[in-house]
Design a protein around this motif. Structure first.
Motif, mmCIF file in Angstrom:
data_model
loop_
_atom_site.group_PDB
_atom_site.id
_atom_site.type_symbol
_atom_site.label_atom_id
_atom_site.label_comp_id
_atom_site.label_asym_id
_atom_site.label_seq_id
_atom_site.Cartn_x
_atom_site.Cartn_y
_atom_site.Cartn_z
ATOM 1 N N UNK A 90 0.845 -1.208 0.000
ATOM 2 C CA UNK A 90 0.000 0.000 0.000
ATOM 3 C C UNK A 90 0.871 1.245 0.000
ATOM 4 N N UNK A 91 1.944 1.235 0.779
ATOM 5 C CA UNK A 91 2.825 2.406 0.857
ATOM 6 C C UNK A 91 3.557 2.687 -0.453
ATOM 7 N N UNK A 92 3.620 1.706 -1.354
ATOM 8 C CA UNK A 92 4.277 1.907 -2.650
ATOM 9 C C UNK A 92 3.355 2.589 -3.664
ATOM 10 N N UNK A 93 2.066 2.636 -3.336
ATOM 11 C CA UNK A 93 1.104 3.273 -4.235
ATOM 12 C C UNK A 93 1.246 4.788 -4.188
ATOM 13 N N UNK A 94 0.794 5.474 -5.248
ATOM 14 C CA UNK A 94 0.763 6.940 -5.187
ATOM 15 C C UNK A 94 -0.129 7.375 -4.021
ATOM 16 N N UNK A 95 0.142 8.535 -3.478
ATOM 17 C CA UNK A 95 -0.544 9.010 -2.272
ATOM 18 C C UNK A 95 -2.065 9.007 -2.421
ATOM 19 N N UNK A 96 -2.574 9.408 -3.577
ATOM 20 C CA UNK A 96 -4.031 9.451 -3.763
ATOM 21 C C UNK A 96 -4.629 8.043 -3.693
#
Length: 115
Positions: A90-96
Motif C-alpha cells: 500500500x505504501x508503494x502506491x501513489x498518495x491518492x
C-alpha cells in the motif's frame, strides 16, 4: 506446570544452545557476556531458566525473540509478516491511491463493527 509449556522451555533452551554454538561461543563466554555464572547458561540450555535469564540470553546473542521459539509458534510471525507485506505494498502506491485504500479499509471496518 502444563507439560507442553515445560516442553517449550526445553525446546527454547535447545534453540538458544544451537544459536550459541552457531555463533561459536562457549557456555563460559556466553555466561561472561550475560554476566552470569556458567552454570546458569547450562541450566538455561536445559530448559531451566527465568524470564530475566531468557531475556539476557536473547540480548547477549543478538537474536530476535521469534528466532528461539519452537516451530509451533512460527505462524504468529508469519501473520505479522503478511500484514507487513500488505502495508508495504500500500505504501508503494501513489498518495491518492493510498488514501483510497485506507479510506475503503476504514469503511469496511466500520461496516463489520456495525454488523
Amino acid at each position: 506446570m502444563l507439560d507442553f509449556i515445560k516442553d517449550d522451555k526445553e525446546k527454547i533452551g535447545d534453540n538458544l544452545r544451537k544459536i550459541r554454538e552457531r555463533k561459536k561461543l562457549t557456555q563460559e563466554k556466553l555466561a561472561q557476556i550475560m554476566d552470569v555464572d556458567p552454570q546458569t547458561v547450562y541450566r538455561m540450555e536445559s530448559g531451566k531458566y527465568s524470564a530475566e535469564t531468557f531475556l539476557a540470553a536473547i540480548y547477549a546473542l543478538k537474536v530476535d525473540f521469534e528466532e528461539v521459539l519452537p516451530s509451533r509458534y512460527k505462524h504468529l510471525n508469519e501473520k505479522k509478516n503478511k500484514k507487513d507485506e500488505v502495508i508495504y505494498e500500500i505504501e508503494q502506491l501513489p498518495e491518492s491511491k493510498q488514501k483510497f485504500v485506507w479510506d475503503t479499509a476504514s469503511v469496511a471496518v466500520d461496516y463489520i463493527k456495525a454488523k
